[in-house]
Design a protein around this motif. Structure first.
Motif, short mmCIF file in Angstrom:
data_model
loop_
_atom_site.label_atom_id
_atom_site.label_comp_id
_atom_site.label_asym_id
_atom_site.label_seq_id
_atom_site.Cartn_x
_atom_site.Cartn_y
_atom_site.Cartn_z
N GLN A 11 -0.85 12.04 -7.64
CA GLN A 11 -0.03 11.25 -8.55
C GLN A 11 -0.78 9.99 -8.96
O GLN A 11 -1.64 9.51 -8.23
N PRO A 12 -0.46 9.43 -10.13
CA PRO A 12 -1.07 8.16 -10.51
C PRO A 12 -0.76 7.11 -9.45
O PRO A 12 0.34 7.08 -8.90
N PRO A 13 -1.71 6.23 -9.13
CA PRO A 13 -1.53 5.31 -8.02
C PRO A 13 -0.38 4.34 -8.18
O PRO A 13 0.16 3.87 -7.21
N THR A 14 0.02 4.00 -9.41
CA THR A 14 1.08 3.01 -9.59
C THR A 14 2.39 3.63 -10.02
O THR A 14 3.34 2.94 -10.30
N GLU A 15 2.46 4.96 -10.09
CA GLU A 15 3.67 5.61 -10.56
C GLU A 15 4.23 6.53 -9.48
O GLU A 15 3.67 7.57 -9.19
N PRO A 16 5.33 6.16 -8.83
CA PRO A 16 5.90 7.05 -7.84
C PRO A 16 6.49 8.29 -8.49
O PRO A 16 6.91 8.26 -9.64
N ARG A 26 0.53 -17.38 5.68
CA ARG A 26 1.73 -16.77 5.11
C ARG A 26 1.41 -16.08 3.79
O ARG A 26 1.80 -14.93 3.57
N ALA A 27 0.69 -16.78 2.91
CA ALA A 27 0.34 -16.20 1.61
C ALA A 27 -0.64 -15.05 1.76
O ALA A 27 -0.53 -14.02 1.08
N ALA A 28 -1.65 -15.23 2.63
CA ALA A 28 -2.66 -14.21 2.95
C ALA A 28 -3.63 -13.91 1.82
O ALA A 28 -4.72 -13.41 2.06
N THR A 29 -3.25 -14.20 0.59
CA THR A 29 -4.11 -13.91 -0.55
C THR A 29 -3.68 -14.74 -1.74
O THR A 29 -2.50 -15.10 -1.86
N SER A 30 -4.61 -15.05 -2.61
CA SER A 30 -4.25 -15.62 -3.90
C SER A 30 -3.60 -14.52 -4.74
O SER A 30 -3.94 -13.34 -4.61
N VAL A 31 -2.68 -14.92 -5.59
CA VAL A 31 -1.98 -13.97 -6.46
C VAL A 31 -2.40 -14.26 -7.90
O VAL A 31 -2.29 -15.39 -8.37
N TYR A 32 -2.89 -13.23 -8.57
CA TYR A 32 -3.34 -13.37 -9.95
C TYR A 32 -2.48 -12.49 -10.85
O TYR A 32 -2.52 -11.26 -10.78
N GLY A 72 -0.48 -5.93 -0.36
CA GLY A 72 0.25 -4.90 -1.08
C GLY A 72 1.27 -5.49 -2.04
O GLY A 72 1.41 -5.04 -3.18
N VAL A 73 1.97 -6.53 -1.60
CA VAL A 73 2.94 -7.22 -2.47
C VAL A 73 2.23 -7.83 -3.67
O VAL A 73 2.68 -7.71 -4.82
N ALA A 74 1.10 -8.50 -3.43
CA ALA A 74 0.36 -9.14 -4.52
C ALA A 74 -0.13 -8.10 -5.53
O ALA A 74 -0.06 -8.32 -6.75
N GLY A 75 -0.60 -6.95 -5.03
CA GLY A 75 -1.05 -5.90 -5.93
C GLY A 75 0.08 -5.33 -6.76
O GLY A 75 -0.08 -5.08 -7.97
N ARG A 76 1.24 -5.12 -6.13
CA ARG A 76 2.38 -4.59 -6.89
C ARG A 76 2.86 -5.60 -7.92
O ARG A 76 3.24 -5.24 -9.04
N ALA A 77 2.86 -6.88 -7.55
CA ALA A 77 3.29 -7.91 -8.50
C ALA A 77 2.39 -7.92 -9.72
O ALA A 77 2.87 -7.99 -10.87
N GLU A 78 1.08 -7.86 -9.52
CA GLU A 78 0.16 -7.85 -10.65
C GLU A 78 0.38 -6.61 -11.51
O GLU A 78 0.45 -6.70 -12.75
N GLY A 79 0.49 -5.45 -10.87
CA GLY A 79 0.68 -4.22 -11.64
C GLY A 79 1.99 -4.22 -12.41
O GLY A 79 2.03 -3.79 -13.57
N GLN A 80 3.06 -4.70 -11.79
CA GLN A 80 4.36 -4.72 -12.47
C GLN A 80 4.37 -5.72 -13.62
O GLN A 80 4.95 -5.44 -14.68
#
Length: 697
Positions: free
Chosen positions: A29-34, A290-296, A587-595
């Motif tokens: 399946q496409p990685p961003t489409e369940p 807490r943040a663990a990563t920058s969010v772009y 994972g949250v940061a990646g989903r936020a960027e993709g969404q």
């Protein structure tokens, strides 16, 4: 999990997470489409209420965290049920529940082990802030909550106006008060706030963190600062940074010495020494962890550490002295890294180059404003990167190159706009090769000394991956010939074919391939990275942006400062907890960027359809299930869903090899095939793109 009284109930035809996962596993399946689950109506009667009981069935009770689905139902991940992971919550019961709420459920279990809730109640709310749109209900204006957060309508106070997007504070049971409003729910600012609220991404830093940053100069002599290593002075060595023109958080720089008589090249990869400013036990460190990563996100970013550090005091800006941790690599003419050393340094960047300027030099076009000594360094770096590329080819795996989209979406004057995508260039590849080599070298350096670390591990695919992926690629017109097992070299050969083709079908194969390979994970246990064909790998080169890298820097600091006591280093249990947290946060940061990116795309597609009438798009089939086809659009790489019921013909169902849908007359539509469709709906709130086929008479 406890069983309660026996009631007469009809066994529910529930749609469960298990069923959805089974279908998703059947085909890539496409990685961003369940995979689209079955209609929620299958779990409810025609009037939308839970099914009435008819059979003698045990009813169980448990609790857990609620996860909504954008189509109105949800799941409770059960924390106290021994044999059941999750419980399906049908639409009527899901109303009023919010993402992350602790929910008590009573449920039945069918003959296939699937649990469906018959009752649900909130034990504890997970959040105090929501986002949604004001609409008119039966009794007045109400709040339609972001479907990623929950379902149902909420009473709203604060002078609501129909059609506004609002951020609200929860004040009671399905009651909220408006805190901020946007006239246009599809404006970039409204979409950005929707994503921030959805994923609990803060915009500001806590007051105590900013206070510590403001006092950093005065605290240098205070107790509590970790031991510092001695530093080599490399300020006379020509040093350059290569990054995007708008970047301010510059955490890596490069230097090179000319080839020695044996042809060996020494390259220094300098990384900003964040550990000198961010100490354990401080509020600054607690917030970074807490943040663990920058969010772009498109049009906005939230750094892991405040801008006074990330964009100033720690950034490797030109012409200023900076502390760094340097990895020195000796690269032989054949591309082998024959030696690597890690040490603390003091450096000064001589030039800040954009990727475009560096690419002009690397491609022989020159650059009038680049000093001669920097030009010479870039040319030697080009040689060193080419050598690393030869070695990467020998061992296989995937480099950062891939087939790129024609268009991208950006925020221009507060609105989503489609613009021509800027393709990657040789400078991107040069930097990527040095960063990968430095990360590998540090992983080997830690392992050789018996030191702990936060490693990046990518396990190989399951044994059935090779034949399944072989069949999938063949359906799209490629024949990789993997053999019995999928190897990094076989993967590299396929990647080379896709780059040569560089068409829409190749792009669709890329998307599915990356999704099929899965994601790497942070772990305290060193192991191979299949995608990079690396025996050991970690993240070291971005400590301004990633807490995993900062943790590795602290371990290096301690060793270079002479610490040999195991108590000076994090223990395995502590690192395991940290890795689990970082995996979740990234994972949250990646989903936020993709969404956010997809929401902007959907706004532009809906705008085009409103202005020009029904929009026709072309794409390639990149996934399927019993309900229809996932289609990745050619120009944008946005993935939409084309329901099987909209296709001409009858009885569409997956073929035995799960690589196509076929109807009763034998017509097939499968992976990699071109599709022309109309945009039926483009909803930036849910992130759903619905397609319908163009019918040819």
């Amino acid at each position: 999990m406890t069983a309660t009284t026996t009631r007469r109930r009809r066994r529910p035809a529930a749609i469960t997470e298990t069923a959805a996962r089974t279908r998703a596993a059947a085909t890539p399946q496409p990685p961003t489409e369940p995979a689209a689950p079955d209609d929620a109506a299958a779990a409810a009667s025609s009037d939308g209420r839970a099914a009435e009981p008819t059979d003698e069935t045990p009813v169980y009770a448990a609790s857990g965290a609620f996860r909504p689905h954008v189509r109105g139902f949800g799941f409770v991940d059960l924390s106290d049920a021994a044999d059941i992971d999750s419980c399906f919550v049908p639409p009527p019961l899901a109303e009023g529940l919010l993402e992350g709420d602790t929910v008590a459920v009573s449920f039945t279990i069918d003959d296939e082990g699937r649990a469906t809730a018959s009752e649900a109640s909130v034990l504890a709310r997970s959040r105090t802030t929501l986002f949604g749109v004001v609409e008119r209900g039966e009794s007045g204006l109400v709040l339609r909550v972001d479907p990623h957060l929950g379902h149902g309508r909420w009473a709203v106070k604060g002078r609501p106006r129909e059609g506004q997007a609002v951020r609200v504070t929860v004040t009671g049971d399905r009651q909220a008060t408006i805190e901020q409003r946007w006239a246009d729910p599809t404006s970039a600012d409204a979409l950005l706030e929707r994503i921030r609220v959805r994923h609990l991404i803060p915009t500001d830093f806590p007051t105590e963190v900013l206070a510590e940053v403001g006092q950093r100069g005065a605290r240098r002599g205070r107790r509590g600062r970790p031991p510092q290593p001695s530093r080599r002075d490399l300020r006379d060595l020509i040093t350059v940074t290569i990054d995007a023109p708008g970047s301010r958080d510059l955490d890596d720089a490069l230097s090179v010495w000319p080839a020695d008589p044996d042809g060996g090249l020494r390259v220094a990869v300098h990384i900003a020494d964040v550990a000198t400013q961010v100490w354990p036990g401080t509020a600054l460190d607690a917030e970074a962890r807490r943040a663990a990563t920058s969010v772009y996100l498109p049009g906005w970013s939230r750094p892991m550490v405040p801008p006074a550090l990330s964009e100033d005091a720690l950034s490797l800006l030109p012409g200023v002295d900076r502390d760094a941790i340097t990895v020195e690599l000796r690269i032989a003419p054949g591309g082998e890294v024959t030696a690597a050393d890690v040490y603390a340094t003091r450096i000064r960047s001589d030039a800040r180059l954009s990727y475009e300027t560096a690419a002009d030099v690397l491609c022989g076009r020159g650059a009038a404003d680049v000093p001669e000594e920097v030009l010479t360094a870039l040319r030697w770096l080009r040689t060193a990167a080419a050598r690393l590329g030869v070695q990467r080819m020998r061992r296989g795996g995937i480099e950062a190159r891939r087939v790129e989209p024609e268009l991208t979406v950006r925020v221009v004057d507060g609105r989503a706009q489609q613009v021509e995508a800027e393709p990657s260039n040789p400078a991107h590849l040069l930097v990527e090769r040095f960063m990968v080599a430095a990360n590998e070298a540090v992983a080997a350096w830690l392992i050789a000394r018996g030191l702990p670390g936060v490693f990046r591990v990518h396990p190989p695919p399951d044994p059935e991956a090779a034949p399944a992926l072989e069949t999938f690629c063949a359906a799209a017109g490629f024949h990789p010939g993997f053999g019995a097992t999928l190897s990094p070299l076989g993967l590299a050969a396929l990647a080379s074919q896709l780059e040569l083709a560089a068409d829409e079908t190749a792009a669709a194969v890329w998307d599915v391939l990356l999704g099929y390979l899965g994601r790497s994970q942070y772990t305290p246990d060193a192991g191979p990275h299949f995608g990079l064909a690396s025996e050991g790998y970690l993240h070291f080169t971005s400590p301004i942006r990633r807490y995993a890298d900062l943790t590795v820097h602290r371990i290096i600091h301690a060793f270079l400062a002479g610490e040999r006591d195991a108590a000076a280093y994090p223990d395995p249990d502590e690192l395991a907890r940290l890795c689990a947290h970082i995996n979740t946060a990234t994972g949250v940061a990646g989903r936020a960027e993709g969404q956010m990116r997809k929401a902007l795309w959907l706004v532009t597609l809906a705008r085009q359809a409103a202005q020009d009438g029904p929009a026709t798009v072309t794409g390639r089939v990149s996934g399927l299930n019993a309900k229809g086809l996932f289609v990745t659009l050619d120009a944008s790489r946005v993935t939409g869903f084309l329901p099987a019921r909209a296709l001409p013909g009858r009885g569409w169902a997956p073929t035995p090899d799960a690589l196509a849908l076929a109807d009763r007359a034998g017509h097939r539509i499968g992976f990699g095939e071109a599709v022309e469709a109309f945009i039926d709906s483009a909803d930036p709130e849910s992130g759903q793109l619905q397609l319908r086929p163009v019918r040819r008479d």
